[in-house]
Design an enzyme around this catalytic site. Structure first.
Site, PDB file in Angstrom:
ATOM      1  N   CYS A   1     -10.557 -44.354 -12.445  1.00 37.15           N
ATOM      2  CA  CYS A   1     -10.939 -42.955 -12.652  1.00 37.15           C
ATOM      3  C   CYS A   1     -11.446 -42.248 -11.400  1.00 37.15           C
ATOM      4  O   CYS A   1     -10.848 -41.279 -10.936  1.00 37.15           O
ATOM      5  CB  CYS A   1     -12.019 -42.881 -13.729  1.00 37.15           C
TER       6      CYS A   1
ATOM      7  N   HIS B   1     -16.932 -37.417 -13.415  1.00 38.48           N
ATOM      8  CA  HIS B   1     -16.908 -38.787 -12.874  1.00 38.48           C
ATOM      9  C   HIS B   1     -16.825 -38.843 -11.346  1.00 38.48           C
ATOM     10  O   HIS B   1     -16.160 -39.716 -10.785  1.00 38.48           O
ATOM     11  CB  HIS B   1     -15.777 -39.598 -13.504  1.00 38.48           C
TER      12      HIS B   1
END
Length: 560
Positions: free
Chosen positions: A99, A155
């Site tokens: 991610c 993130h």
């Protein structure tokens, strides 16, 4: 004349009916629709439209390479199939295996080795974020008049307020800061007892928006609201980073309807999540058309990494999975859909990487690429739109100096050029080289999901000689990485190891700090959020130093 009048009347009625149906699809009532029509409709039509395109970047989370209809999946994705068929499918498109790396490279146009994020992901408890000295894509777009909005998963770190999306170039932010969480409650536990709420609007916890709505649908509603309140005369950048189809595997009940026959519970839930995501993207596309953005828009769709078979994702026929440098971890579903494309309905097999969006989109937006910023991405718009050759001939998939789990790796195995204990991967033209421990390497065919639970008996495995730490593949001829050519072409291995060594000389130090106990949400009102504060002692010493300086200056003045 009478017939013409009747036909005209029917046309008006059908248009009115369609209008109300369309507004209903967008989640607006007749009153809200009327207010939007009067408040925005006339304004949207007035004045010359901007020559700068509206940019919509949709990032799916953990979608496997096979998990789209046009790649042969049993999961239905009619929206993705239609948008891709009418646009340009990217069939040689690469991202990063996890991610944070993919998101950081998208937003900066730089490889991980040039931001210090080359190891793993940013953990919730780490005092770490995308380094503040990196210029971001939304910041560059704002310079040329774009409104910039982000909806979904960030993130990229949040330990300081300066790391938050609204401080990195976005006018507004609605979404989560962490890598995963509950789709309904938006709570996330990083470890036992370290749990907190993770839904934000701009810089504050979005308690008021927590109505138990499934995140895919909630994010889509937010996108619709943004489009309804903005004028299409002004260019907009929408970064929609859906949480789906990342674990935990959750979906509203009605999306299971077509997938009751899938015995594997993880695959069934995953299919329902993807069906919901496909519907959400249809609703976003409808909103772009309804509010007047579509004709001057560029829609880019991408997964952030490969699928995770143990969580229902499929990368077949590619090898490996999320978190690995095999093709199944880094080769992604991707396409561009836009009325501005010249070669609509085509397939692009040229090499494209997620870092390429940064320079491509800034150039399309009529922005300036700073000469002092060393980018790793290329402007690939002509490659996609007109079918020209890609300016890209290589990709540094990564060099991770911390991940040295290949016990038998050595400088000798790397011909004295490279320590093969280090996990690294590079692509140059047709060749791909991997060193160290590339990660889980099975091929997981569709029949692996035939049972009620995960079943690895169907997986294809390959055994290699003990101590192997170098692999070489011709990806063009062997996209499934079945024939290792490292022993047959040692000169090619040496050339690629030399290229790795050259890249490594430009790397910045790795940023991967230990956990900070101050990150515990219990110390922050039960919410995951910025916790780092300058040490009070340091502040006091700085204040006292400042006071001493002032006294000295006063004394000097008196002496004079």
């Amino acid at each position: 004349m009478l017939a013409a009048g009747v036909l005209a009347g029917l046309s008006v009625l059908s248009l009115l009916a369609y209008g109300y149906l369309a507004w209903d699809r967008l989640g607006l009532g007749p009153g809200e629709a009327e207010a939007t029509r009067t408040g925005l409709g006339e304004e949207a039509g007035a004045g010359a439209p901007s020559s700068q395109p509206h940019i919509v970047f949709i990032l799916a989370d953990d979608q496997g390479f096979r998990d789209v209809g046009y790649h042969g999946s049993e999961i239905r994705t009619p929206t993705l199939d239609k948008l891709a068929a009418e646009g340009v499918k990217l069939e040689n498109y690469y991202v990063q295996p996890m991610c944070t790396p993919s998101r950081s490279q998208f937003i900066t146009g730089k490889y991980q080795i040039h931001t210090g994020l080359q190891h793993s992901i940013i953990r919730p408890t780490q005092p770490n974020c995308l380094p503040l000295d990196n210029v971001t894509l939304p910041q560059k777009l704002k310079e040329v008049g774009y409104a910039t909005h982000m909806v979904g998963k960030w993130h990229l770190g949040f330990y300081r307020r300066e790391c938050m999306p609204t401080q990195r170039g976005f006018d507004t932010f609605f979404g989560s800061l962490l890598g995963s969480g509950d789709y309904y409650t938006h709570f996330k536990c990083d470890s036992p007892g370290i749990c907190g709420y993770d839904l934000y609007e701009n810089d504050n916890a979005a308690w008021d928006h927590d109505n138990g709505i499934y995140s895919t649908q909630m994010y889509t509603q937010k996108v619709q609201q943004i489009l309804a309140s903005h004028s299409p005369r002004k260019p907009i950048f929408l970064y929609i980073a859906y949480q789906a189809v990342h674990s935990p595997l959750q979906a509203p009940g009605r999306y299971f309807e077509h997938y009751r026959s899938i015995n594997n519970i993880n695959r069934r839930r995953y299919a329902a999540m993807l069906a919901c995501l496909d519907e959400a993207i249809n609703n976003v596309t409808l909103a772009l058309k309804k509010y007047g953005y579509y004709e001057n828009s560029i829609i880019i769709y991408s997964s952030d990494n490969g699928g995770q078979p143990m969580a229902g994702g499929s990368n077949w026929p590619l090898r490996g999975s999320k978190g690995t440098y095999w093709e199944g971890g880094i080769r992604a579903v991707g396409f561009v859909h836009s009325p501005l494309l010249k070669n609509k309905g085509s397939v692009c097999k040229e090499l494209v990487h997620i870092t390429d969006w940064f320079p491509t989109l800034i150039t399309l937006a009529e922005g300036q690429l700073d000469e002092d910023i060393q980018l790793d991405g290329y402007d690939i718009w002509e490659t996609i739109s007109e079918g020209r050759r890609s300016p890209r001939v290589d990709i540094l998939h990564n060099i991770d100096p911390i991940y040295t789990k290949a016990k038998n790796g050595s400088w000798a195995a790397g011909y004295g050029i490279w320590n093969t204990a280090i996990q690294s991967a590079i692509r140059v033209n047709h060749w791909k080289l991997l060193t160290g421990n590339p990660g889980y390497s099975d091929w997981v065919p569709p029949q692996a999901f035939s049972n009620a639970g995960p079943n690895r008996w169907h997986n294809e495995r390959v055994s290699w000689s003990a101590g192997k730490t170098v692999w070489l593949f011709n990806i063009t001829a062997d996209p499934y990485e079945r024939v290792d050519l490292s022993a047959r072409y040692p000169d090619v291995v040496k050339q690629l190891l030399q290229r790795l060594s050259q890249f490594n000389k430009t790397a910045v130090p790795v940023r991967y700090p230990p956990k900070d106990p101050r990150s515990n949400p219990k110390l922050n009102g039960g919410v995951w959020g910025p916790w780092f504060k300058e040490d009070e002692k340091k502040k006091k010493s700085d204040r006292s130093k400042g006071a001493n300086k002032q006294k000295k200056n006063k004394n000097k003045k008196k002496a004079n």
